[in-house]
Design a protein around this motif. Sequence first.
Motif, mmCIF file in Angstrom:
data_model
loop_
_atom_site.group_PDB
_atom_site.id
_atom_site.type_symbol
_atom_site.label_atom_id
_atom_site.label_comp_id
_atom_site.label_asym_id
_atom_site.label_seq_id
_atom_site.Cartn_x
_atom_site.Cartn_y
_atom_site.Cartn_z
ATOM 1 N N LEU A 1 74.154 0.558 -32.742
ATOM 2 C CA LEU A 1 73.150 -0.495 -32.584
ATOM 3 C C LEU A 1 73.816 -1.838 -32.346
ATOM 4 C CD1 LEU A 1 71.249 1.678 -33.870
ATOM 5 C CD2 LEU A 1 70.051 -0.237 -34.955
ATOM 6 N N PRO A 2 73.333 -2.612 -31.384
ATOM 7 C CA PRO A 2 73.838 -3.982 -31.212
ATOM 8 C C PRO A 2 73.493 -4.845 -32.422
ATOM 9 C CG PRO A 2 72.566 -3.258 -29.300
ATOM 10 C CD PRO A 2 72.321 -2.260 -30.379
ATOM 11 N N TYR A 3 74.193 -5.953 -32.527
ATOM 12 C CA TYR A 3 73.976 -6.856 -33.661
ATOM 13 C C TYR A 3 72.533 -7.349 -33.703
ATOM 14 C CZ TYR A 3 74.750 -10.712 -36.923
ATOM 15 O OH TYR A 3 74.677 -11.558 -38.002
ATOM 16 N N ALA A 4 71.962 -7.644 -32.551
ATOM 17 C CA ALA A 4 70.597 -8.184 -32.514
ATOM 18 C C ALA A 4 69.598 -7.201 -33.105
ATOM 19 C CB ALA A 4 70.217 -8.528 -31.084
ATOM 20 N N ASP A 5 69.734 -5.907 -32.800
ATOM 21 C CA ASP A 5 68.805 -4.894 -33.289
ATOM 22 C C ASP A 5 69.087 -4.538 -34.743
ATOM 23 O OD1 ASP A 5 67.392 -3.486 -30.613
ATOM 24 O OD2 ASP A 5 69.281 -4.514 -30.252
ATOM 25 N N SER A 6 70.309 -4.767 -35.171
ATOM 26 C CA SER A 6 70.699 -4.405 -36.529
ATOM 27 C C SER A 6 70.371 -5.491 -37.534
ATOM 28 C CB SER A 6 72.199 -4.100 -36.568
ATOM 29 O OG SER A 6 72.614 -3.722 -37.840
ATOM 30 N N SER A 7 70.586 -6.760 -37.148
ATOM 31 C CA SER A 7 70.458 -7.856 -38.106
ATOM 32 C C SER A 7 69.207 -8.700 -37.927
ATOM 33 C CB SER A 7 71.687 -8.764 -38.033
ATOM 34 O OG SER A 7 71.709 -9.682 -39.079
ATOM 35 N N LEU A 8 68.540 -8.582 -36.789
ATOM 36 C CA LEU A 8 67.248 -9.261 -36.553
ATOM 37 C C LEU A 8 67.325 -10.773 -36.700
ATOM 38 C CD1 LEU A 8 65.296 -6.950 -35.945
ATOM 39 C CD2 LEU A 8 66.651 -6.262 -37.921
ATOM 40 N N GLU A 9 68.422 -11.381 -36.269
ATOM 41 C CA GLU A 9 68.621 -12.810 -36.479
ATOM 42 C C GLU A 9 67.873 -13.680 -35.473
ATOM 43 O OE1 GLU A 9 70.487 -14.442 -39.126
ATOM 44 O OE2 GLU A 9 69.852 -12.454 -39.756
ATOM 45 N N GLN A 10 67.609 -13.159 -34.278
ATOM 46 C CA GLN A 10 66.989 -13.998 -33.251
ATOM 47 C C GLN A 10 65.590 -13.526 -32.870
ATOM 48 O OE1 GLN A 10 70.391 -13.201 -31.063
ATOM 49 N NE2 GLN A 10 69.511 -11.684 -29.698
ATOM 50 N N GLY A 11 65.112 -12.493 -33.538
ATOM 51 C CA GLY A 11 63.798 -11.955 -33.217
ATOM 52 C C GLY A 11 63.771 -10.476 -33.537
ATOM 53 N N ILE A 12 62.793 -9.767 -32.959
ATOM 54 C CA ILE A 12 62.642 -8.341 -33.265
ATOM 55 C C ILE A 12 63.472 -7.466 -32.333
ATOM 56 C CG2 ILE A 12 60.350 -8.713 -34.232
ATOM 57 C CD1 ILE A 12 59.177 -7.538 -31.645
ATOM 58 N N ALA A 13 64.203 -8.071 -31.370
ATOM 59 C CA ALA A 13 65.091 -7.339 -30.464
ATOM 60 C C ALA A 13 64.318 -6.207 -29.785
ATOM 61 C CB ALA A 13 66.315 -6.839 -31.218
ATOM 62 N N GLY A 14 64.832 -4.949 -29.869
ATOM 63 C CA GLY A 14 64.185 -3.831 -29.183
ATOM 64 C C GLY A 14 63.211 -3.057 -30.036
ATOM 65 N N TRP A 15 62.847 -3.576 -31.200
ATOM 66 C CA TRP A 15 61.952 -2.851 -32.103
ATOM 67 C C TRP A 15 60.504 -2.929 -31.621
ATOM 68 C CZ3 TRP A 15 63.349 0.131 -36.262
ATOM 69 C CH2 TRP A 15 64.690 0.073 -36.637
ATOM 70 N N THR A 16 59.787 -1.806 -31.771
ATOM 71 C CA THR A 16 58.377 -1.735 -31.384
ATOM 72 C C THR A 16 57.609 -0.957 -32.446
ATOM 73 O OG1 THR A 16 58.752 0.296 -30.118
ATOM 74 C CG2 THR A 16 58.883 -1.795 -28.911
ATOM 75 N N VAL A 17 56.294 -1.107 -32.418
ATOM 76 C CA VAL A 17 55.419 -0.292 -33.262
ATOM 77 C C VAL A 17 55.004 0.916 -32.437
ATOM 78 C CG1 VAL A 17 53.283 -0.195 -34.571
ATOM 79 C CG2 VAL A 17 54.622 -2.312 -34.522
ATOM 80 N N ALA A 18 55.506 2.095 -32.836
ATOM 81 C CA ALA A 18 55.210 3.318 -32.080
ATOM 82 C C ALA A 18 53.830 3.857 -32.405
ATOM 83 C CB ALA A 18 56.271 4.376 -32.371
ATOM 84 N N SER A 19 53.378 3.673 -33.649
ATOM 85 C CA SER A 19 52.040 4.130 -34.029
ATOM 86 C C SER A 19 51.621 3.411 -35.302
ATOM 87 C CB SER A 19 52.018 5.646 -34.254
ATOM 88 O OG SER A 19 52.839 6.003 -35.353
ATOM 89 N N GLY A 20 50.315 3.366 -35.536
ATOM 90 C CA GLY A 20 49.804 2.751 -36.753
ATOM 91 C C GLY A 20 49.369 1.316 -36.549
ATOM 92 N N VAL A 21 48.902 0.717 -37.640
ATOM 93 C CA VAL A 21 48.310 -0.619 -37.571
ATOM 94 C C VAL A 21 49.317 -1.728 -37.871
ATOM 95 C CG1 VAL A 21 46.065 0.312 -38.272
ATOM 96 C CG2 VAL A 21 47.641 -0.598 -40.014
ATOM 97 N N ALA A 22 50.535 -1.369 -38.212
ATOM 98 C CA ALA A 22 51.510 -2.372 -38.642
ATOM 99 C C ALA A 22 51.839 -3.338 -37.515
ATOM 100 C CB ALA A 22 52.784 -1.702 -39.139
ATOM 101 N N THR A 23 52.164 -4.554 -37.895
ATOM 102 C CA THR A 23 52.711 -5.541 -36.970
ATOM 103 C C THR A 23 54.130 -5.869 -37.431
ATOM 104 O OG1 THR A 23 51.845 -7.385 -38.270
ATOM 105 C CG2 THR A 23 50.451 -6.524 -36.481
#
Length: 742
Positions: A323-345
Amino acid sequence: MAIPGNFLSPTTESIDPNTSGWTPKLNCGTLLKGTGGRNGDGCLVTKSVAAGEVQARTVSSYPVTAGTTYYTFADTAGVVPERIGIRWLNSSGTEISITWSLTTMAASSSWHRVSVAGAAPIGATQAQVLLSSTEVGVNVSHYWENVYLGLPIRTTGNLLPFGTESSEIDASGWAAVVNATVSRQIPVIGWAVDNYTAGGHTLAMTAVAAGNASILAVDRPAVTPGAEYLAYAYLQPPVLTSQAWIELRFYDINGNQIGAQRSTLAPPATTGMYRQRTSMVAPSNAATCSVAAGLDSASAGQVLRLETAVVVVAPKLQAGSVLPYADSSLEQGIAGWTVASGVATIARTTPWGLSAFDGAYSLAVTSATATASTIRSGRFPVEEGANWRAQILAHGAAGSWASVRTRVRWYDAANNDLGASTGVAYTLPGASWYALPADAVAPAGATQAAVEVVATASATSSVLHVDQVALWEVLPLTAVEAFSSSGYIELTLRELILDDEITVYRLLPDGSRVLVRGPYGLIDRQPIASDLMIVEDHEAPLNTPVRYHIEQYLPGALTPTTRTSDYATVELADINSAWLKDPGNPQRNLTVTVEKPPDWNRPIDQASFVVRGRRNKVTHHGLRQGLEGDLAIWTLSDQQREALHLLLDSGNTLLWQAVPGMGVDDMYVDVGQAAEARTGGRAQEQMRAWLLPMVQADMPVTVGVNGPAGRTWQDVVTEFATCADLLTVYSTCEDLLLDRRR
């Protein structure tokens, strides 16, 4: 703890146990030792004789080289602003000039930092530290502590030079881009006592008019396409509502900007200094990079301050993680993370420092209902058939969570979904951070994988924070490999727990065990600073299978967790050869040819007395001492001869290792006056005969293994323009490796 590289003695640096390193220079009465210091309890107290400037200086003068940049800092407190300076002297001790810092912008009775850096002027051979404050009355006290003078202290691996990182010399490392001016200021900032890269000067960007304002570092360090880089700096916004940001920028070979990643600071309740990070993978046509900072919608006259600007190759928060630093540490935003299912934000936590395990932010998963939601990372390369471990760090920030499942979803080269692993479901017993790992074998055809988190809320409006996400191939926790040609065994320890303590023993066939040496001496309950630890054991016996026993302790705990390695053997086939090793400097170790082993003596201190009327003397004696004898060896080439001189030059205790069965055990020895003789024949003959008087010694306990401490060629390239520039700074290649300057 003494400041690394400080020219000043520990007494002068910390004012412990006395003030003997300092003397009055101007309008200053007797110097006193105060209490309540940070680097030890002592601090230096200067008192004004009359209203006006008060100066104190170091008693000693320290050698400098004209043209070389030097740096000084101190922590200080008082009722008026202050400054610090470097006083340059010539060979006769006459003052040439003084490099002064700016004066602090305000007074403070709390500890804060002042500092300055500058090049030694022509003719300068010595330097002193000057401490200055302008008091408004008689007998007014000012306090000083934690003083440093030496070469610039910069962040290891930083692509930006010291002048750009710190602004201690001037502000020339930065340029205005839009609606801004660039200057320097010394606000009152209380840095941690051991934060040696943070100084007193800050870079100040002032908005000329209302609107967006930005500045840019003028340096363009080279980058490698496809590598991930991390930029960070301390930012101090003018007001809490400011949109302050830092941006990593990439350029092609023609200087055209081809990529950028911005990270905006979410300041908490006070306008202090906050480290903001941003990261990005260098584009395929990237040649150089730089870092920018600015304010959006600034008011005219607003000031953004920067300190310790750094661009480095992005670290891996878990060794081997894909995992790149951005996706691992979340310092500048949500990077490549998405909500695959459910009501969560999902969103980055706010404000700065609210909740994080690494850095200052984490991923906030918010579920409005008591249902399950799946969040998923981006896809990253994996190898089929290998065992992979996904791990997140999570804690419940609000509401409650019935379970949190960590698993891996697999994809083929065409991005087809191959399904997800079963994973492991966890319950969170409290609000602490918990590591939630899950292992899975990549199925046939898998070339990519994503980390999935299935979070099931058990209450409405529940919030889960996720940080330090990693996905890595599971390799042996402990591995050993012998490098016989270099005479050592490499021990690799993986998945260590940060901040725990570690002890490493070498286990011998007879059941005995010996502590193994590391950078800070024998590894005996030393703090763990990285999840990956590589130890080179240069003191392992020859032709003898050994293994390693590792103990890990929670801080303050008495009972450890343990692991044991496989066996490894350092081989030396030639019975006529022996190793001579410097335990603290393994780069100097070499094999030599033995002409004749020592004939040993074991001296003893004793005194004999004749007693009148008795036949036998009365003898008083101490303990019999260790072995003493002369080792006769040959060096067979000029290169080997020079290497032996280098090994002997320091006078350090050495380790002599011969092949087992030669009638001598491995032995630590001190070598006396070494005799080097020619062996006859032609004048061009390179072979030399040596006679090394040796005295058996104890194993050095506190000696650590010398090393570059993370220093790479990038650090050299950042500081020096050409190879010729190195010649005046370093005497040898070893000095360059260890950054030991003339």
